[in-house]
Structures are given as structure tokens and as C-alpha cells.
Write an enzyme that holds these catalytic residues in place. Structure first.
Site, PDB file in Angstrom:
ATOM      1  N   ASP A   1       2.064   0.201  -4.615  1.00 51.32           N
ATOM      2  CA  ASP A   1       3.051   0.237  -3.532  1.00 51.32           C
ATOM      3  C   ASP A   1       2.567  -0.605  -2.355  1.00 51.32           C
ATOM      4  OD1 ASP A   1       1.007   2.202  -2.967  1.00 51.32           O
ATOM      5  OD2 ASP A   1       2.317   3.113  -1.466  1.00 51.32           O
TER       6      ASP A   1
ATOM      7  N   ARG B   1      -7.739   8.254  14.259  1.00 52.27           N
ATOM      8  CA  ARG B   1      -8.662   7.946  13.159  1.00 52.27           C
ATOM      9  C   ARG B   1      -9.853   8.875  13.327  1.00 52.27           C
ATOM     10  NH1 ARG B   1      -6.477   4.560   9.055  1.00 52.27           N
ATOM     11  NH2 ARG B   1      -4.779   3.530  10.147  1.00 52.27           N
TER      12      ARG B   1
ATOM     13  N   GLU C   1       0.164   5.229  -2.117  1.00 50.78           N
ATOM     14  CA  GLU C   1      -0.997   5.198  -1.224  1.00 50.78           C
ATOM     15  C   GLU C   1      -0.574   4.984   0.221  1.00 50.78           C
ATOM     16  OE1 GLU C   1      -4.476   3.908   1.054  1.00 50.78           O
ATOM     17  OE2 GLU C   1      -2.632   2.792   0.750  1.00 50.78           O
ATOM     18  N   GLU C   2       0.403   4.106   0.406  1.00 49.04           N
ATOM     19  CA  GLU C   2       0.808   3.766   1.771  1.00 49.04           C
ATOM     20  C   GLU C   2       1.605   4.882   2.453  1.00 49.04           C
ATOM     21  OE1 GLU C   2      -0.575   1.417   3.154  1.00 49.04           O
ATOM     22  OE2 GLU C   2      -0.926  -0.234   1.765  1.00 49.04           O
TER      23      GLU C   2
ATOM     24  N   SER D   1      -8.400   3.837   6.384  1.00 50.77           N
ATOM     25  CA  SER D   1      -8.463   5.096   5.641  1.00 50.77           C
ATOM     26  C   SER D   1      -7.886   4.938   4.240  1.00 50.77           C
ATOM     27  CB  SER D   1      -7.642   6.170   6.362  1.00 50.77           C
ATOM     28  OG  SER D   1      -7.960   6.202   7.732  1.00 50.77           O
TER      29      SER D   1
ATOM     30  N   HIS E   1      -3.464   0.681  -5.841  1.00 49.87           N
ATOM     31  CA  HIS E   1      -2.071   1.099  -5.604  1.00 49.87           C
ATOM     32  C   HIS E   1      -1.107  -0.068  -5.722  1.00 49.87           C
ATOM     33  CE1 HIS E   1      -1.895  -0.070  -1.193  1.00 49.87           C
ATOM     34  NE2 HIS E   1      -3.176   0.200  -1.221  1.00 49.87           N
TER      35      HIS E   1
ATOM     36  N   HIS F   1      24.355   9.481  33.063  1.00 49.00           N
ATOM     37  CA  HIS F   1      24.404   8.364  34.009  1.00 49.00           C
ATOM     38  C   HIS F   1      23.194   8.517  34.932  1.00 49.00           C
ATOM     39  CE1 HIS F   1      25.647   5.921  37.396  1.00 49.00           C
ATOM     40  NE2 HIS F   1      26.616   5.395  36.642  1.00 49.00           N
TER      41      HIS F   1
END
Ligand code: BES
Ligand code: MN
Length: 456
Positions: free
Chosen positions: A88, A330, A153-154, A401, A86, A215
Site C-alpha cells: 500500500d 513520535r 502499513e500506511e 515508525s 507493504h 457573522h
């Protein structure tokens, strides 16, 4: 082969300078005002592929940033490898923590420092240059090669994902294996092939309390503070032993095999060294598992960002109207990101108190990946890196990932070789990202040896 390696050695400095040009284009996919940079960067890559002797080089339009494609199909009867990478990069903030400007590559202590130096410009450049060296010395490659370098990709590879589902595109990308350098080596000087990646489920929670900021004296005590409530919700996602409390969350988690436990044992991972490098007194994670098991084979939940109230210097007495948190998980085989998103949403809504409004969003996700080691391409990857680094290769799984990997595997029915050249200490996604020149150099050789090994 000696000629190719010799050529790579001779041209190392030139290649490094060209990598600096690649890096100088600030191709940050997450930021809308970098659209032109994305195009410029794609054009730079296509120029590189042409110069490397690739045919049918083109930019392929998508709803987002263009894909860059190029091929050399001059080895009939030999396998075809699709090289993915990638162009990017991640945003650079916080800018003041960089020792050098992020897009002016700086070479220091045998490392090249810049955003993208490692992830993924440096790592994918290795393959372009190895192919170039082959073409310029031998006039041909020992296998057929296709390049696909994307620009999203990112940000989750959404458009490439769509692209891969089309029948014509599958024909274009047809291959026998996919080669990717976008992961980490186990340790300095240790050639590494990865056979697993974690998946991802990225969520956002937004809580709304009163209809405006108030407040905190006039109103505090009369109405719920969404930041306080958000903190309570986050605290209920995990217990203090690192176990995630979302019902059914672990249901599809695959057990770590005996062979894998043995592999981990043989790698002799040092918790002490790891803790020292991160400057923490002790490591923390799910109880009952070793650090590598927790990183490779167990799911996690992390708050990535939290927003709300007064965040400037000094004090302001305010009871804010809104608070939000970005939370990612994940995932490991056989968890499914969509199912986990539903489980998360249901649980969070069930524990949110009545006195705040709650919105839960599924931002993006990706499937976990797990590959068999007995594949011919995977073994060629291990042999090639071993030759380049002069040491036996190890097999690891990754905590990170690359969601598109599973799609390559599924849509193209091809095995994926993850030939990582970075190190976990290279600060990817972080200030002072860098790439070791040694890994750049040996990466070039690894790639060249791979083509040779894979053609056998
Ligand atoms: N190169 C990384 C993935 C990676 C990082 C693999 C560390 C191994 C070790 C990749 O560019 C990346 O950052 N992926 C994202 C994917 C997400 C945006 C869907 C990640 O892992 O956070
Ligand atoms: Mn990355």
C-alpha cells in the site's frame, strides 16, 4: 554467487520495468475508493512471488486489505528469514506539486519517480527479485524464505496486528529473523542497518463553540471563537525550547547511552548541510540535544493538520462553530502509546476553557522499537550491505515508525533486520517521491548477499 549477481545485472532493466507495473496500480490504503486497486495490487504481488519460485503462495483475507504470503522451505537445517514489506502507498495530494503523474513511473537523473517508488514498492521488490534470481540461476536458496507483504502499513497495520496474535498464524510465520527494507540509509552510498524506530501516538482535538457559523461582526466579541481557542491550546503543548509540556510525558523516556552518543559522534552529522537541503536558516528542536539525538532518541509533538473556518481564496467574515487539529507524537523507548494518549487527553482537557466543548480522539498508535546489534541476522545484514555498496555499514536509529516491527519481535520472538535502501531526501509521503536506481541495484545485491551471509 557470481552467477546470481550476474543474473541480477543482466535483468536490471526488466526488473525496473516490472517495478513500473507494480507502481502503476494506485494502491492507496487510506482512501476507500481504492479497494479494487488494493486487491489488484495484492494479486500482482502474489504473481511475482509465484514467478520467483515461491510455494504455498496465497492471498490471506483480513477485515481489510489482503495479506500476501509465499514461502520456500527447501533448506532444511538452515535458518528461516521472514521478509516483510507493504504494497500500500500514501495518498498523492497535492497533485499539482508533482512533476510527473504519480502512478506513471518516470526515470530521470538516475532516479525512478512515482508514489511508492521507494515506500515501499521499490524497497520490497528488491527482495522478491533477489530471491527470483537465486531460484532461476541456482534452483535453490541458501536459507529458507517466507514473504509477508501487507496492504495496510500506511494506515497502522491494524489487521496484521490481529493476525499475528493468532496461534496458527504464528506457526505459519515462524522464523529465525525478519528482514525489512522500509527505512533510510544514513547518506548516499552509505550502507545502513537501523536498530531503532520511533513509536507513534496520533490524536485529534475537536472544539465546538456556538451551534452554527456566525457573522463575525454581529457575534464577534460575545462568544469564543474555537479556532482562537484551539491555537491557544496548541501553543500550550510545547514551550519555545521544544520541550513538551504534557505532565509525565518524559517519565518513561530512556536515556541516550554513552555508546550511542559515541556512535552519533562518529557519524559526523552536519547541521549545516541538513539545514541547507531543507532551505531553512537554522534547525530547531528540543534544547540540549544534538540533531541526531532529537531525531532518534527523543520524543516529539507535531501538529499534522488544522481545520476550521473559511479556507477558500479571498475573505469571508465568519466566526466558525468548529475547529479541529490532528496532532501526533513520535515516541521513544520506553514510552507507551496508550499511556501517552491518556496523558495528552487529560492535559488538553484541563487547559481547554469552559466556553468551548472539547472532544479528544486517539486515532492510532504504535510502539517504539529498539534492537540489540549483536544478533547474527543483524550482523549478516551489515556484512551483506557492506559487500553490495563496497563500504563499511553504519548503524542508525530512525525517526519514522513501523509499528508492526515491535509485534514481529514480540509475537514471533525473532530479531528484526532493518536494511533501509531509501534516503531521507527521497520525498516519501510527499510529491515527487523517488528511489535511486543505484540503491535499487545495490539493494538487489544486498538482498542476495544477505541470504548467503545468513546461511553461514
Ligand atoms: N517507511 C515508513 C517508515 C519510515 C519512514 C522509516 C522514514 C524510516 C524513515 C513507513 O511506511 C511509514 O511511513 N510509517 C508511518 C507509520 C504510521 C502510519 C503508523 C510513519 O512513520 O508515519
Ligand atoms: Mn510510509
Amino acid at each position: 554467487m557470481d552467477k546470481v549477481i550476474g543474473y541480477l545485472k543482466e535483468n536490471f532493466d526488466n526488473y525496473l520495468n516490472e517495478l513500473k507495473e507494480f507502481i502503476a496500480i494506485p494502491s492507496i490504503s487510506a482512501l476507500a475508493d481504492h479497494k479494487k486497486d488494493m486487491r489488484d495490487c495484492a494479486k500482482f504481488v502474489s504473481g511475482q512471488l509465484k514467478n520467483a519460485g515461491m510455494k504455498n503462495v496465497k492471498l490471506i483475507k483480513t477485515a481489510g486489505n489482503p495479506l500476501v504470503y509465499g514461502e520456500w522451505m527447501g533448506a532444511p537445517g538452515k535458518p528461516t528469514v521472514l521478509i516483510y514489506g507493504h504494497y500500500d502507498v500514501q495518498p498523492v495530494d497535492p497533485l499539482d506539486l508533482w512533476d510527473n503523474p504519480p502512478f506513471e513511473a518516470t526515470v530521470k537523473d538516475g532516479k525512478i519517480y512515482a508514489r511508492g517508488a521507494n515506500d515501499n514498492k521499490g524497497q520490497c521488490f528488491v527482495h522478491i527479485k533477489a530471491v527470483e534470481a537465486y531460484m532461476k540461476t541456482e534452483g535453490k536458496l541458501p536459507v529458507n524464505v517466507k514473504f509477508l507483504i501487507e496492504g495496510e502499513e500506511e494506515v497502522g497495520s491494524g489487521n496484521l496486528d490481529k493476525f499475528l496474535k493468532d496461534k496458527e498464524n504464528k506457526k505459519l510465520l515462524k522464523c529465525d529473523s525478519v528482514l525489512i527494507s522500509d527505512t533510510s540509509m544514513y547518506d548516499e552510498g552509505v550502507p545502513t542497518i537501523s536498530y531503532g524506530l520511533r513509536g507513534l501516538c496520533y490524536m485529534e482535538i475537536e472544539l465546538t463553540g456556538p451551534n452554527r457559523d456566525l457573522h463575525s461582526g454581529s457575534f464577534g466579541g460575545s462568544v469564543a471563537n474555537p479556532i482562537n481557542e484551539l491555537a491557544k491550546i496548541i501553543a500550550k503543548l510545547q514551550n519555545d525550547k521544544g520541550k513538551i509540556l504534557i505532565p509525565e510525558f518524559y517519565k518513561n523516556v530512556r536515556k541516550v547511552t554513552k555508546a550511542e552518543k559515541e556512535n552519533i559522534k562518529s557519524l559526523k552529522f552536519s547541521d549545516k548541510k541538513y539545514a541547507k537541503e531543507l532551505d531553512v536558516k537554522e534547525l530547531f528542536g528540543e534544547a540540549g540535544y544534538s540533531t541526531l539525538e532529537r531525531l532518534w532518541a527523543r520524543p516529539t509533538l507535531d501538529c499534522n493538520g488544522i481545520v476550521g473556518g473559511f479556507i477558500e481564496k479571498g475573505a469571508k467574515t465568519v466566526l466558525p462553530s468548529k475547529a479541529s487539529a490532528k496532532i501526533s507524537m513520535r515516541l521513544v523507548p520506553d514510552q507507551d502509546p496508550k499511556t501517552v494518549a491518556k496523558q495528552f487527553t487529560k492535559y488538553v482537557k484541563s487547559i481547554a476553557p469552559k466556553y468551548v466543548k472539547i472532544e479528544v480522539k486517539d486515532l492510532h498508535g504504535g510502539n517504539p522499537f529498539y534492537a540489540p546489534l549483536d544478533d547474527r541476522a543483524v550482523q549478516a545484514g551489515a556484512a551483506a550491505t557492506a559487500k553490495a555498496f563496497g563500504k563499511k555499514a553504519v548503524f542508525t536509529r530512525e525517526g519514522g515508525s513501523i509499528p508492526i516491527v515491535v509485534e514481529f519481535n514480540k509475537q514471533l520472538k525473532a530479531p528484526v533486520v532493518l536494511m533501509g535502501l531509501g534516503l531521507d531526501t527521497d520525498n516519501i509521503h510527499s510529491p515527487n517521491e523517488h528511489f535511486r536506481l543505484e540503491n535499487f541495484e545495490k539493494g538487489l545485491y544486498s538482498s542476495a548477499y544477505f541470504f548467503e551471509e545468513y546461511s553461514k
